[in-house]
Design an enzyme around this catalytic site. Structure first.
Site, short mmCIF file in Angstrom:
data_model
loop_
_atom_site.label_atom_id
_atom_site.label_comp_id
_atom_site.label_asym_id
_atom_site.label_seq_id
_atom_site.Cartn_x
_atom_site.Cartn_y
_atom_site.Cartn_z
N HIS A 1 1.12 14.43 -28.40
CA HIS A 1 0.96 12.95 -28.30
C HIS A 1 0.26 12.31 -29.35
O HIS A 1 0.46 11.15 -29.84
CB HIS A 1 -0.27 12.99 -27.04
CG HIS A 1 0.51 12.90 -25.71
ND1 HIS A 1 -0.37 13.52 -24.42
CD2 HIS A 1 1.79 12.56 -25.28
CE1 HIS A 1 0.60 13.42 -23.59
NE2 HIS A 1 1.77 13.05 -24.02
N GLU B 1 -3.57 17.76 -9.90
CA GLU B 1 -3.91 18.13 -11.40
C GLU B 1 -5.62 18.38 -11.35
O GLU B 1 -6.17 17.88 -12.25
CB GLU B 1 -3.45 16.98 -12.63
CG GLU B 1 -3.77 17.76 -13.81
CD GLU B 1 -3.07 17.04 -15.08
OE1 GLU B 1 -2.00 16.42 -14.64
OE2 GLU B 1 -3.41 17.37 -16.24
N ARG C 1 0.91 -1.28 -0.10
CA ARG C 1 0.03 0.13 -0.07
C ARG C 1 0.63 1.19 0.08
O ARG C 1 0.39 2.29 0.49
CB ARG C 1 -0.90 0.00 1.21
CG ARG C 1 -2.05 -1.20 1.19
CD ARG C 1 -3.20 -0.98 2.02
NE ARG C 1 -3.75 -2.20 2.06
CZ ARG C 1 -3.59 -3.37 2.71
NH1 ARG C 1 -2.58 -3.33 3.54
NH2 ARG C 1 -4.41 -4.47 2.66
N HIS D 1 9.80 11.72 -27.82
CA HIS D 1 8.62 12.68 -27.17
C HIS D 1 8.76 14.14 -27.54
O HIS D 1 8.08 15.06 -27.88
CB HIS D 1 8.67 12.16 -25.73
CG HIS D 1 7.48 12.84 -24.81
ND1 HIS D 1 6.18 12.88 -25.13
CD2 HIS D 1 7.62 13.89 -23.89
CE1 HIS D 1 5.55 13.69 -24.19
NE2 HIS D 1 6.30 14.08 -23.46
N GLU E 1 11.22 20.00 -23.48
CA GLU E 1 10.46 20.25 -22.30
C GLU E 1 11.11 21.33 -21.54
O GLU E 1 10.51 22.17 -20.77
CB GLU E 1 10.49 18.94 -21.29
CG GLU E 1 9.93 17.64 -21.94
CD GLU E 1 8.24 17.89 -21.82
OE1 GLU E 1 7.89 18.68 -21.44
OE2 GLU E 1 7.59 16.92 -22.42
N HIS F 1 1.43 19.12 -25.68
CA HIS F 1 1.27 17.69 -25.56
C HIS F 1 0.19 17.34 -26.22
O HIS F 1 -0.07 16.08 -26.67
CB HIS F 1 1.39 17.36 -24.19
CG HIS F 1 2.64 17.15 -23.33
ND1 HIS F 1 3.44 18.48 -23.28
CD2 HIS F 1 3.52 16.34 -22.91
CE1 HIS F 1 4.66 18.15 -22.76
NE2 HIS F 1 4.71 17.03 -22.99
P1 NAD Z 1 13.45 5.96 -21.50
O1 NAD Z 1 13.21 5.73 -19.92
O2 NAD Z 1 12.83 5.18 -22.33
O3 NAD Z 1 14.84 6.35 -21.83
C1 NAD Z 1 15.22 6.54 -23.07
C2 NAD Z 1 16.49 5.71 -23.59
O4 NAD Z 1 17.60 6.08 -23.00
C3 NAD Z 1 16.29 4.28 -23.11
O5 NAD Z 1 16.84 3.32 -24.07
C4 NAD Z 1 17.32 4.25 -21.96
O6 NAD Z 1 17.68 2.98 -21.69
C5 NAD Z 1 18.44 5.16 -22.38
N1 NAD Z 1 19.09 5.84 -21.28
C6 NAD Z 1 18.77 6.39 -20.30
N2 NAD Z 1 19.53 7.15 -19.39
C7 NAD Z 1 20.71 6.86 -20.22
C8 NAD Z 1 21.98 7.21 -20.05
N3 NAD Z 1 22.30 8.37 -19.03
N4 NAD Z 1 22.90 6.94 -21.06
C9 NAD Z 1 22.63 6.28 -22.17
N5 NAD Z 1 21.24 5.83 -22.25
C10 NAD Z 1 20.38 6.14 -21.41
O7 NAD Z 1 12.53 7.36 -21.90
P2 NAD Z 1 12.51 8.99 -21.36
O8 NAD Z 1 12.51 9.98 -22.62
O9 NAD Z 1 13.36 9.16 -20.17
O10 NAD Z 1 11.13 8.71 -20.65
C11 NAD Z 1 9.80 8.64 -21.31
C12 NAD Z 1 8.82 8.22 -20.54
O11 NAD Z 1 8.52 9.13 -19.46
C13 NAD Z 1 7.66 7.91 -21.08
O12 NAD Z 1 7.06 6.64 -20.94
C14 NAD Z 1 6.57 9.12 -20.62
O13 NAD Z 1 5.29 8.76 -20.34
C15 NAD Z 1 7.28 9.41 -19.25
N6 NAD Z 1 7.03 10.46 -18.61
C16 NAD Z 1 6.38 10.87 -17.49
C17 NAD Z 1 6.10 11.89 -16.65
C18 NAD Z 1 5.58 12.10 -15.50
O14 NAD Z 1 5.30 13.06 -14.87
N7 NAD Z 1 5.82 11.00 -14.71
C19 NAD Z 1 6.47 13.16 -17.47
C20 NAD Z 1 7.13 12.87 -18.84
C21 NAD Z 1 7.05 11.67 -19.19
N1 GLY Z 2 4.09 15.74 -17.35
C1 GLY Z 2 3.03 16.51 -16.92
C2 GLY Z 2 2.96 16.53 -15.30
O1 GLY Z 2 3.79 16.06 -14.58
O2 GLY Z 2 2.08 16.81 -14.77
#
Ligand code: NAD
Ligand code: GLY
Length: 358
Positions: free
Chosen positions: A254, A239, A124, A267, A188, A250
């Site tokens: 998206h 939110e 939890r 992205h 971003e 976005h």
């Molecule tokens: P990701 O986590 O897939 O990383 C991208 C690639 O980079 C992967 O192949 C990873 O292995 C590699 N990588 C990571 N760090 C590295 C490093 N230091 N050196 C070499 N390679 C490295 O993608 P991302 O762009 O970081 O994140 C995208 C995700 O984040 C999506 O799923 C999206 O929905 C989510 N997201 C969440 C929020 C939130 O508020 N929670 C906000 C924006 C995006």
């Molecule tokens: N990435 C949008 C949020 O965190 O609200």
């Protein structure tokens, strides 16, 4: 090193930002006492763990954290699903973690979202810390407590709000990140500047993508972008309203990702197109002055982002925008820039105006 605090009463936490922070974790005030004497499981993807996992485990052990090993999965968005999450839960049970234990998310946004949701749901809810390794995770996903996984019918449909105990942004991780991923994260940063930081916008305009080679300016840009996100999250954690501002660019972005097929554009590349689209809508509605609009467009071009996707049908993009989970009651609510450093959320835009820009 910079420290930004997110004030959320008992869920408040610190975000530490700097180059090489993990070389001296004892200096992160509050962090070592948070992790010392606690059992922990690192959650990471195979790519990140191969590059940085052993070193980070060693650093955590140095400050007294009882690291029980790592739960790893294949890198990439396709792993962000319930079946992979089950594997993390299994590793948490086997570690074994208890209610006082800690999850350490080491990776990009996929890892952070999955590890955070695993922590939110195990017994939890247990604590977790974020050690983001992509620029996107540093300036966006590691901060603010949105966690979750994708459903076959849509991204991020299953999830929970669960704030981390701390976020450690060590900019040295960017040294191994491919340039395309760095530019994805900068979209971003540009979004944050357009939303609420005119000075950051000016720095990005003045320096161009050459900024990426300047460690002091990277720290400045990341800190400012995180500060924008922290301010918005502090005002609207769940939110209910204002946090929707963070969706600038976005709705269209998206849709481009979905129609082009995930992975065709990063992205950030899609969000940058979404920023262009938001400027176009704002201009058509007479909400933004021409100087601000053209400065945003010029900045996006000078940083190398494409204005629009190639070969996608306007009808498909329109349909995908209607399915965006932020649309409610069938009408999409838009975030549009009013000038550099200010935007408005919750706006309706007439269909004819949208059609004319597609
Ligand atoms: P990701 O986590 O897939 O990383 C991208 C690639 O980079 C992967 O192949 C990873 O292995 C590699 N990588 C990571 N760090 C590295 C490093 N230091 N050196 C070499 N390679 C490295 O993608 P991302 O762009 O970081 O994140 C995208 C995700 O984040 C999506 O799923 C999206 O929905 C989510 N997201 C969440 C929020 C939130 O508020 N929670 C906000 C924006 C995006
Ligand atoms: N990435 C949008 C949020 O965190 O609200």
């Amino acid at each position: 090193m910079r420290t930004i605090r997110i004030p959320l009463s008992e869920r408040s936490y610190e975000i530490f930002i700097g180059m090489g922070l993990l070389e001296a974790p004892g200096e992160l005030r509050g962090f070592s006492s948070d992790v010392s004497g606690r059992r922990a499981l690192i959650v990471s993807d195979e790519t990140v763990y191969a590059l940085h996992g052993e070193r980070v485990s060693g650093v955590l052990r140095e400050v007294g954290c009882e690291v029980q090993g790592a739960s790893l999965f294949e890198a990439g968005e396709p792993s962000k699903k319930v079946s992979v999450l089950e594997g993390i839960w299994d590793d948490m049970v086997r570690a074994p973690l208890d209610r006082r234990s800690l999850v350490v998310a080491l990776g990009g946004g996929v890892v952070g979202d999955m590890a955070g949701f695993a922590a939110a749901t195990f017994m939890r809810g247990i604590d977790f810390i974020q050690i983001p390794t992509t620029l996107l995770a540093m300036v966006d996903s590691s901060v603010g407590g949105k966690t979750g996984v994708d459903h076959p019918l849509g991204k991020n449909l299953i999830g929970a709000f669960h704030q981390p105990r701390a976020v450690v942004i060590d900019l040295n991780f960017l040294g191994t990140l491919p340039e395309r991923e760095i530019l994805s994260g900068f979209a971003e940063v540009i979004k944050a500047a357009v939303l609420a930081d005119e000075e950051l916008f000016y720095i990005l305009e003045r320096e161009g993508p050459g900024l990426i080679g300047n460690p002091a300016l990277i720290e400045e840009a990341v800190s400012r972008a995180v500060a924008v996100k922290a301010m918005v999250v502090a005002e609207d954690e769940l939110e209910g309203g204002k946090r929707a501002l963070l969706n600038l660019g976005h709705t269209y972005g998206h849709a481009v990702e979905a129609v082009a097929g995930y992975g065709a554009y990063t992205h950030g590349e899609a969000v940058a197109m979404g920023l262009d689209f938001a400027v176009a809508l704002s201009r058509a509605k007479g909400l933004i002055d021409e100087l601000s609009a053209s400065r945003i467009e010029n900045l996006l071009r000078s940083w190398g982002y494409k204005k629009a996707p190639e070969g996608l049908s306007a009808e498909d993009i329109k349909a995908a925008m209607k399915h965006d989970k932020k649309s409610s009651g069938g009408s999409v609510k838009w975030v549009l820039p009013l000038k550099i450093g200010e935007a408005r959320w919750g706006l309706e835009v007439e269909e004819e105006i949208i059609d004319a820009q597609l």
